[in-house]
Design a protein around this motif. Structure first.
Motif, PDB file in Angstrom:
ATOM      1  N   UNK A   1     -71.103  20.826  -2.214  1.00  0.00           N
ATOM      2  CA  UNK A   1     -71.982  19.985  -1.401  1.00  0.00           C
ATOM      3  C   UNK A   1     -71.194  18.893  -0.694  1.00  0.00           C
ATOM      4  N   UNK A   2     -70.180  18.332  -1.359  1.00  0.00           N
ATOM      5  CA  UNK A   2     -69.361  17.299  -0.715  1.00  0.00           C
ATOM      6  C   UNK A   2     -68.654  17.869   0.512  1.00  0.00           C
ATOM      7  N   UNK A   3     -68.186  19.123   0.419  1.00  0.00           N
ATOM      8  CA  UNK A   3     -67.511  19.744   1.561  1.00  0.00           C
ATOM      9  C   UNK A   3     -68.501  20.005   2.702  1.00  0.00           C
ATOM     10  N   UNK A   4     -69.707  20.446   2.362  1.00  0.00           N
ATOM     11  CA  UNK A   4     -70.728  20.664   3.388  1.00  0.00           C
ATOM     12  C   UNK A   4     -71.064  19.351   4.083  1.00  0.00           C
ATOM     13  N   UNK A   5     -71.193  18.279   3.283  1.00  0.00           N
ATOM     14  CA  UNK A   5     -71.519  16.972   3.867  1.00  0.00           C
ATOM     15  C   UNK A   5     -70.482  16.559   4.893  1.00  0.00           C
ATOM     16  N   UNK A   6     -69.209  16.652   4.519  1.00  0.00           N
ATOM     17  CA  UNK A   6     -68.138  16.215   5.423  1.00  0.00           C
ATOM     18  C   UNK A   6     -68.011  17.158   6.617  1.00  0.00           C
ATOM     19  N   UNK A   7     -68.167  18.474   6.387  1.00  0.00           N
ATOM     20  CA  UNK A   7     -68.058  19.444   7.479  1.00  0.00           C
ATOM     21  C   UNK A   7     -69.176  19.282   8.500  1.00  0.00           C
ATOM     22  N   UNK A   8     -70.327  18.750   8.065  1.00  0.00           N
ATOM     23  CA  UNK A   8     -71.479  18.608   8.966  1.00  0.00           C
ATOM     24  C   UNK A   8     -71.608  17.195   9.543  1.00  0.00           C
ATOM     25  N   UNK A   9     -70.588  16.359   9.328  1.00  0.00           N
ATOM     26  CA  UNK A   9     -70.569  15.065   9.995  1.00  0.00           C
ATOM     27  C   UNK A   9     -71.147  13.914   9.206  1.00  0.00           C
TER      28      UNK A   9
END
Length: 375
Positions: A74-82
């Motif tokens: 989830x942390x990677x998704x958060x950063x990848x999505x801005x």
């Protein structure tokens, strides 16, 4: 308005490619050469939301899709999505969906999809017809009177019945049903089309309209004896179209779907060939029409019974100017940008002029019927 349909599409493409970097309004406006204020104002008129709202919802949309389709952290998704952090994504998710990203991932269908649908509407330009309400009203063809006579008899529509029309546009298929005296309801996505409908029929006591998206609209406890659509239902995802109409119908209620197939090749093969050459050279829509694969007969997969089709035939004769006005109301044709737009429409017009300023259509009006079983 049409100019800003193209401009908004360009802005959406830029935002979709750069949303994770959180572009400023000035950066976005620079892409089309307008001031930030004017750009924001016009975007809101076309898309129904501000640029900032679209960026925010676009990021949420990307995160929701990633949660559904990947097993990324989830942390990677958060950063990848801005998003600045996992906590920022969690706050945004709780506000939008009423749950954490982890809960959404476990069962996304249990939570509101309004934001996802809002973004998809803007990305798809489903509201493109709303840019041309007057042209739509004047030039879109109406439907066979024999078809409506048969439909009204089949569904037994009259003063004691409640009917819902999906996406009436400006009323091409409205009068025959409204004139029965039934309680006529309709839901129209386009704000300007809804205004046009109200102007035409608002003085009728049995006329009721909602300006909203059928996909996300809450009808409450409303139930209908018949739901019908003239070339609108194919814009709705099949599972939503059939499952939601089924739920909204009373036991024994009728779903009626109407389509027109128009043949201008048979009466003049040479004109048909000349028009196809223009399409091959200049048909370059920004957003192609994607809904030809909608299978009306699949209604039976969602609980409907007694599926059948009926055909009625008619003929139209148009001159070159009328033909161009009609073609200009087609969703994918509206979105043809320059430098192709002008030669495309000029080429079509000249082809009809060269054919004696006449184009003839053999129309097949198809009525597709299905019934909700009696309980």
């Amino acid at each position: 308005m049409l100019e800003w349909m193209f401009t908004t599409k360009k802005l959406i493409d830029y935002i979709d490619a750069n949303a994770i970097s959180n572009p400023s309004l000035a950066d976005i406006a620079e892409q089309v050469g307008y001031s930030s204020y004017h750009c924001s104002e016009q975007f809101h008129k076309v898309a129904g939301m501000t640029i900032r709202e679209y960026i925010s919802k676009r990021k949420l949309y990307a995160a929701a899709m990633a949660l559904q389709k990947t097993q990324d952290e989830i942390i990677d998704i958060a950063l990848d999505c801005g998003f600045s952090s996992q906590q920022a994504l969690s706050r945004a998710f709780r506000k939008a969906f009423g749950c954490s990203p982890a809960a959404y991932r476990k069962n996304p269908n249990n939570f509101s999809s309004t934001i996802i649908k809002e973004v998809e509407v803007v990305m798809e330009s489903r509201g493109v017809f709303d840019a041309i309400p007057e042209e739509f009203d004047k030039y879109r063809p109406h439907y066979s009177p024999e078809l409506f006579d048969a439909l009204i008899r089949y569904a037994n529509i009259g003063e004691n019945k409640s009917v819902l029309e999906l996406g009436p546009g400006t009323g091409q298929a409205t009068d025959p049903i409204l004139d029965t005296g039934c309680e006529y309801h309709c839901i129209e996505l386009g704000k300007h089309l809804a205004v046009k409908m109200s102007e035409k029929y608002g003085n009728r006591e049995n006329f009721h309209i909602v300006n909203d998206d059928f996909i996300t609209h809450d009808f409450g406890e409303q139930k209908f004896d018949m739901i019908y659509s003239a070339r609108t239902i194919q814009w709705i995802p099949e599972d939503v179209a059939f499952s939601k109409t089924f739920a909204l119908l009373k036991p024994g209620g009728i779903l009626a779907m109407i389509h027109i197939y128009s043949d201008y090749k048979t009466p003049n093969p040479q004109l048909f060939d000349n028009i196809q050459k223009v399409y091959e050279e200049h048909y370059r829509p920004v957003t192609a029409y994607k809904h030809r694969n909608f299978q009306h007969r699949n209604a039976v997969n969602y609980g409907y019974i007694d599926y059948e089709t009926r055909e009625y035939h008619g003929k139209r004769i148009l001159n070159a100017d009328q033909y161009i006005s009609l073609v200009g109301t087609h969703s994918d044709h509206i979105m043809i940008p320059e430098p192709h737009r002008t030669p495309f429409f000029n080429g079509l017009r000249q082809a009809v002029v060269d054919a004696g300023n006449v184009i003839e259509y053999y129309d097949t009006h198809v009525l597709m019927l299905a019934r909700k079983p009696f309980e």
